[in-house]
Motif scaffolding. Structure first.
Motif, PDB file in Angstrom:
ATOM      1  N   ARG A 213      -9.554   4.552  -6.662  1.00 26.83           N
ATOM      2  CA  ARG A 213      -9.732   5.688  -5.751  1.00 26.83           C
ATOM      3  C   ARG A 213      -9.010   6.817  -6.293  1.00 26.83           C
ATOM      4  NH1 ARG A 213     -11.560   2.800  -1.985  1.00 26.83           N
ATOM      5  NH2 ARG A 213      -9.839   3.226  -0.534  1.00 26.83           N
ATOM      6  N   ARG A 214      -7.063   6.295  -5.664  1.00 27.21           N
ATOM      7  CA  ARG A 214      -6.403   7.005  -5.440  1.00 27.21           C
ATOM      8  C   ARG A 214      -6.349   7.937  -6.855  1.00 27.21           C
ATOM      9  NH1 ARG A 214      -4.034   9.981  -3.120  1.00 27.21           N
ATOM     10  NH2 ARG A 214      -1.857   9.269  -3.099  1.00 27.21           N
TER      11      ARG A 214
ATOM     12  N   ASP B 146       0.971   4.445  -2.871  1.00 26.70           N
ATOM     13  CA  ASP B 146       0.775   5.432  -2.173  1.00 26.70           C
ATOM     14  C   ASP B 146       1.863   6.004  -2.978  1.00 26.70           C
ATOM     15  OD1 ASP B 146      -1.932   4.982  -1.854  1.00 26.70           O
ATOM     16  OD2 ASP B 146      -1.079   5.249   0.180  1.00 26.70           O
TER      17      ASP B 146
ATOM     18  N   GLU C 229      -9.076  -5.288  -3.286  1.00 22.56           N
ATOM     19  CA  GLU C 229      -9.314  -4.420  -2.889  1.00 22.56           C
ATOM     20  C   GLU C 229      -8.222  -3.175  -3.177  1.00 22.56           C
ATOM     21  OE1 GLU C 229      -8.458  -3.807   2.020  1.00 22.56           O
ATOM     22  OE2 GLU C 229      -6.985  -5.124   0.959  1.00 22.56           O
TER      23      GLU C 229
ATOM     24  N   GLU D 115      -9.788  -1.084  -5.837  1.00 24.34           N
ATOM     25  CA  GLU D 115     -10.652  -0.082  -5.762  1.00 24.34           C
ATOM     26  C   GLU D 115      -9.617   0.965  -5.196  1.00 24.34           C
ATOM     27  OE1 GLU D 115     -12.680  -2.817  -2.557  1.00 24.34           O
ATOM     28  OE2 GLU D 115     -14.085  -3.321  -4.055  1.00 24.34           O
ATOM     29  N   HIS D 116      -8.435   0.720  -4.551  1.00 22.23           N
ATOM     30  CA  HIS D 116      -7.408   2.090  -3.617  1.00 22.23           C
ATOM     31  C   HIS D 116      -6.968   2.813  -4.581  1.00 22.23           C
ATOM     32  CE1 HIS D 116      -4.707   3.922  -0.793  1.00 22.23           C
ATOM     33  NE2 HIS D 116      -4.163   3.619  -1.635  1.00 22.23           N
TER      34      HIS D 116
ATOM     35  N   ARG E 112       0.905  -1.122  -0.358  1.00 22.96           N
ATOM     36  CA  ARG E 112       0.002   0.298   0.197  1.00 22.96           C
ATOM     37  C   ARG E 112       1.083   0.981   0.563  1.00 22.96           C
ATOM     38  NH1 ARG E 112      -5.297   1.534   1.883  1.00 22.96           N
ATOM     39  NH2 ARG E 112      -5.855  -1.229   0.899  1.00 22.96           N
TER      40      ARG E 112
END
Length: 429
Positions: free
Chosen positions: A389-390, A341, A382, A385-386, A337
């Motif tokens: 969204r980011r 990011d 998941e 999705e992350h 993650r």
């Protein structure tokens, strides 16, 4: 369609917020929800294959919320190779080798008229109000699907120092061709080549900048770029300064990277742990690595995937493979993650500094076997999705649900996930 030009070095760098607001959707273009059709749109056109009917493929894409597809348009083959492309034939790597490996499960195909098929793709895209990102995988793997070696040999005959320039001319020729048929408005932008740091095109800033400028001189109204695997955070300053679009492929690997490393899937210099592979990854009826090889041919030189990785994908037990990843995912979850990011933020900052739109054309976990389900399952969903969204939060112009969300992958059947994430990406944009 035009995009803002790269920010000159002598001008102040805009703030991230201002630059993203100006560049996120060039010319007011809608956000791009991208499905990766790669080279499969021409390798799998036979009866019952996913691209037998291009209208059906586009209709299914639209039903899932997509408005763009990204392809290898085989520009060198069609416009610079000098080869007859009126009856192209495609197949796999030989026999059963690669037939349970993602992207390589290509059956023998009927003849394809390359230029005619390209035009039909563009016409079908227009009928379904979709855009096309025009790219090339030719110096990575596309020629390995040819029945004959002529395409591969023609590519290799171009000196490395001339390859970027040659691709610029080929892509400009392609734009002239589709403009002559009045379907050039379908083009979202052009990538001279896919993942230049992992291809036969030198990742040389000066050569790439000169090639991009050459394309711009011939096609000044068409945005042009090259793209990069991952997000090369250690050397972003070395990317061409005249890119019109910042395109990255953030494959984070993480737990998948541990599997690739422990089983030496991409390092032929290391011993392959055969007995461990039998116990932890492979089917009960799997042969040994040494007994599963492609027929001797030029095809092995025309693709960058190592023989041992194809062997492991061909003979893996999908349940064993997924279990291996799930059992170790907890050790990697936070790092994966954080890496994702960091990469997305770095990509957004780069695009803002250059004043160009940002696109994620591939990504999220990595290269998995065709019938494994880690990236399509709850953990992978998941991550998707992350990432989507980011992508929206940082103002990306375009993104994907996942590289495996395309007609030739099992994930295509998860209509609800694709529709929901594509709708969320476009929401309030």
């Amino acid at each position: 369609m035009t995009t803002p030009q790269s920010t000159p070095a002598t001008e102040p760098t805009p703030t991230t917020e201002t630059a993203l607001a100006d560049a996120a959707s060039p010319g007011g273009a809608p956000p791009l929800t991208i499905s990766l059709w790669d080279f499969t749109w021409y390798t799998r056109t036979g009866v019952g294959e996913p691209f037998e009917d291009l209208d059906r493929a586009f209709a299914e894409a639209v039903a899932r919320g997509y408005n763009a597809v990204r392809i290898c348009a085989m520009p060198f083959l069609l416009f610079r190779s000098g080869l007859d492309t009126s009856a192209l034939r495609f197949d796999g790597l030989g026999g059963e080798f690669g037939q349970r490996t993602r992207w390589y499960d290509v059956p023998a195909s009927p003849p394809v008229d390359g230029r005619a098929h390209l035009l039909e793709l563009f016409r079908a895209a227009r009928r379904h109000d979709c855009r096309i990102i025009v790219s090339s995988w030719e110096y990575q793997q596309s020629p390995s699907f040819g029945v004959e070696p002529l395409w591969h040999r023609a590519l290799q005959a171009v000196p490395p120092s001339e390859r970027a320039r040659t691709l610029a001319d080929a892509q400009a020729d392609l734009i002239d061709f589709v403009r002559g048929e009045q379907v050039d408005d379908v083009v979202a932008f052009v990538e001279l080549h896919n993942e230049v740091q992992f291809s036969g095109v030198p990742n040389d800033q000066a050569q790439l900048e000169a090639a991009i400028e050459r394309f711009k001189q011939r096609q000044p109204s068409v945005p042009v770029t090259v793209n990069y695997a991952h997000v090369p955070v250690a050397w972003m300053r070395k990317l061409p300064r005249n890119l019109d679009v910042a395109v990255f492929h953030p494959y984070v690997y993480g737990v998948l990277g541990q599997l690739v490393d422990e089983f030496a899937l991409r390092d032929p210099a290391r011993s392959y742990p055969q007995q461990r592979a039998f116990a932890e990854l492979l089917r009960d009826d799997a042969p040994k690595l040494e007994d599963w090889r492609p027929p001797e041919s030029w095809k092995s030189a025309a693709t960058f995937i190592p023989q041992r990785e194809i062997y492991t994908h061909d003979w893996c037990d999908p349940a064993k493979w997924d279990r291996w990843l799930y059992e170790r995912y907890g050790e990697h979850r936070r790092a994966m993650r954080e890496t994702l990011d960091l990469w997305l933020d770095a990509a957004a900052d780069f695009a803002a500094a250059r004043g160009v739109p940002l696109v994620f054309g591939e990504g999220w976990v990595g290269y998995t076997p065709l019938h494994a389900g880690f990236e399509e399952g709850p953990v992978g969903a998941e991550i998707c999705e992350h990432a989507v969204r980011r992508s929206r939060e940082i103002g990306a112009w375009g993104t994907i649900v996942c590289s495996n969300a395309a007609p030739h992958h099992p994930m295509w059947q998860d209509v609800a996930l694709q529709r929901r994430l594509n709708d969320e990406f476009r929401e309030n944009r």
